[in-house]
Design a protein around this motif. Structure first.
Motif, short mmCIF file in Angstrom:
data_model
loop_
_atom_site.label_atom_id
_atom_site.label_comp_id
_atom_site.label_asym_id
_atom_site.label_seq_id
_atom_site.Cartn_x
_atom_site.Cartn_y
_atom_site.Cartn_z
N ALA A 1 -10.60 -3.72 2.40
CA ALA A 1 -11.57 -3.32 1.52
C ALA A 1 -12.33 -4.32 0.67
O ALA A 1 -13.59 -4.16 0.62
CB ALA A 1 -11.19 -2.13 0.73
N ALA A 2 -11.43 -5.24 0.18
CA ALA A 2 -11.92 -6.28 -0.73
C ALA A 2 -13.12 -6.95 0.40
O ALA A 2 -14.14 -7.63 -0.29
CB ALA A 2 -11.14 -7.01 -1.40
N GLU A 3 -12.57 -7.51 1.37
CA GLU A 3 -13.35 -8.36 2.21
C GLU A 3 -14.63 -7.99 2.79
O GLU A 3 -15.59 -8.44 2.74
CB GLU A 3 -12.42 -8.89 3.36
N LEU A 4 -14.49 -6.70 2.95
CA LEU A 4 -15.84 -5.76 3.61
C LEU A 4 -16.68 -5.19 2.43
O LEU A 4 -17.88 -4.53 2.98
CB LEU A 4 -15.38 -4.83 4.54
N ASP A 5 -16.02 -5.16 1.24
CA ASP A 5 -16.67 -4.72 0.16
C ASP A 5 -17.05 -2.94 0.50
O ASP A 5 -18.36 -2.59 0.45
CB ASP A 5 -18.05 -5.39 -0.15
N LEU A 6 -15.95 -2.44 0.88
CA LEU A 6 -15.92 -0.90 1.10
C LEU A 6 -14.96 -0.16 0.17
O LEU A 6 -13.97 -0.89 -0.01
CB LEU A 6 -15.56 -0.72 2.55
N PRO A 7 -15.20 1.08 0.01
CA PRO A 7 -14.28 1.77 -0.75
C PRO A 7 -12.98 2.03 0.38
O PRO A 7 -13.01 1.95 1.44
CB PRO A 7 -14.68 3.22 -0.84
N ILE A 8 -11.61 1.91 -0.48
CA ILE A 8 -10.44 2.03 0.30
C ILE A 8 -10.32 3.50 1.16
O ILE A 8 -9.93 3.29 2.17
CB ILE A 8 -9.31 2.25 -0.85
N GLY A 9 -11.06 4.49 0.67
CA GLY A 9 -11.20 5.64 1.56
C GLY A 9 -11.83 5.56 2.71
O GLY A 9 -11.49 5.83 3.96
N VAL A 10 -12.79 4.76 2.88
CA VAL A 10 -13.57 4.54 3.91
C VAL A 10 -12.81 3.43 5.15
O VAL A 10 -12.59 3.75 6.03
CB VAL A 10 -15.08 3.63 3.66
N VAL A 11 -12.40 2.72 4.30
CA VAL A 11 -11.32 1.73 5.27
C VAL A 11 -10.17 2.19 5.99
O VAL A 11 -9.89 1.99 7.08
CB VAL A 11 -10.95 0.45 4.47
N ARG A 12 -9.57 3.40 5.09
CA ARG A 12 -8.47 4.00 5.69
C ARG A 12 -8.99 4.95 7.08
O ARG A 12 -8.39 4.86 7.93
CB ARG A 12 -7.81 5.08 4.71
N VAL A 13 -10.01 5.33 6.82
CA VAL A 13 -10.78 6.41 7.93
C VAL A 13 -11.10 5.47 8.86
O VAL A 13 -10.69 5.64 10.07
CB VAL A 13 -11.90 7.06 7.68
N LEU A 14 -11.58 4.08 8.90
CA LEU A 14 -12.29 3.27 10.08
C LEU A 14 -10.72 2.75 10.72
O LEU A 14 -10.71 2.62 11.73
CB LEU A 14 -12.78 2.22 9.44
N VAL A 15 -9.49 2.25 9.89
CA VAL A 15 -8.42 1.70 10.47
C VAL A 15 -7.76 2.99 11.19
O VAL A 15 -7.17 2.76 12.49
CB VAL A 15 -7.42 1.26 9.09
N GLY A 16 -7.82 4.00 10.79
CA GLY A 16 -7.24 5.38 11.51
C GLY A 16 -7.97 5.48 12.74
O GLY A 16 -7.37 5.60 13.87
N ASP A 17 -9.26 5.36 13.20
CA ASP A 17 -10.11 5.28 14.02
C ASP A 17 -9.33 4.02 15.13
O ASP A 17 -9.35 4.39 16.54
CB ASP A 17 -11.63 5.22 13.88
N LEU A 18 -9.40 2.97 14.51
CA LEU A 18 -9.06 1.78 15.26
C LEU A 18 -7.49 1.82 15.94
O LEU A 18 -7.08 1.47 17.08
CB LEU A 18 -9.15 0.53 14.42
N VAL A 19 -6.75 2.57 15.11
CA VAL A 19 -5.29 2.83 15.25
C VAL A 19 -5.47 4.07 16.53
O VAL A 19 -4.78 3.54 17.73
CB VAL A 19 -4.46 3.37 14.36
N THR A 20 -6.12 4.89 16.55
CA THR A 20 -6.11 5.77 17.85
C THR A 20 -6.83 5.32 19.00
O THR A 20 -6.15 5.59 19.97
CB THR A 20 -7.35 6.91 17.21
N GLY A 21 -7.77 4.33 18.81
CA GLY A 21 -8.26 3.79 19.86
C GLY A 21 -7.46 2.53 20.50
O GLY A 21 -7.94 1.68 21.39
N GLU A 22 -6.58 2.13 19.68
CA GLU A 22 -5.37 1.09 20.13
C GLU A 22 -5.91 -0.22 20.09
O GLU A 22 -5.75 -1.14 20.84
CB GLU A 22 -4.77 1.16 21.66
N PHE A 23 -6.95 -0.49 19.19
CA PHE A 23 -7.63 -1.74 18.97
C PHE A 23 -6.71 -2.34 17.99
O PHE A 23 -6.63 -3.62 17.76
CB PHE A 23 -8.83 -1.76 18.17
N VAL A 24 -6.06 -1.90 16.94
CA VAL A 24 -5.16 -2.47 16.06
C VAL A 24 -3.81 -1.40 15.84
O VAL A 24 -3.72 -0.32 16.20
CB VAL A 24 -5.69 -2.41 14.53
#
Length: 131
Positions: free
Chosen positions: A81-104
């Motif tokens: 969140a700090a590196e991308l200058d994004l709110p925590i809530g947004v990062v959580r949603v984006l990371v959730g997408d990436l977990v579902t897609g098996e990227f992370v």
């Protein structure tokens, strides 16, 4: 209307440029597809044999940035969140997408209830000092 009057009527800050609202990045979602809550200190790790995120056109540039950051070094949610200058809530949603897609994948911190008792750790330290 003067130039100054036109400048004040802009919906964005001239110095910052156009602003993208956080809900636009998450397509209006407030939780990820996986429906799991990510702690701030949960560590996000790029899958070593995952697909190239740039080739997936369903991913946003922010998704790709998260995968790239985590490829170099595993990052906590708050670091992303700090590196991308994004709110925590947004990062959580984006990371959730990436977990579902098996990227992370996400390594969650050990809950305090599962940590060893402090007295056991003191006994170990005392035993090591006795050696």
């Amino acid at each position: 209307m003067s130039t100054d009057g036109q400048r004040r009527s802009h919906w964005f800050d001239d110095d910052a440029g156009p602003v993208v609202r956080p809900y636009a990045m998450t397509r209006g979602r407030t939780t990820g597809a996986a429906q799991h809550r990510l702690d701030l200190i949960a560590v996000v790790v790029a899958e070593p044999h995952g697909d190239d995120p740039e080739g997936d056109h369903s991913l946003s540039p922010e998704h790709v940035d998260i995968v790239e950051l985590c490829r170099d070094t595993p990052q906590s949610v708050v670091e992303l969140a700090a590196e991308l200058d994004l709110p925590i809530g947004v990062v959580r949603v984006l990371v959730g997408d990436l977990v579902t897609g098996e990227f992370v994948h996400v390594n969650r911190p050990v809950p305090p209830a599962e940590l060893p008792d402090e007295s056991i750790l003191r006994d170990v330290i005392d035993g090591l000092r006795a050696l």
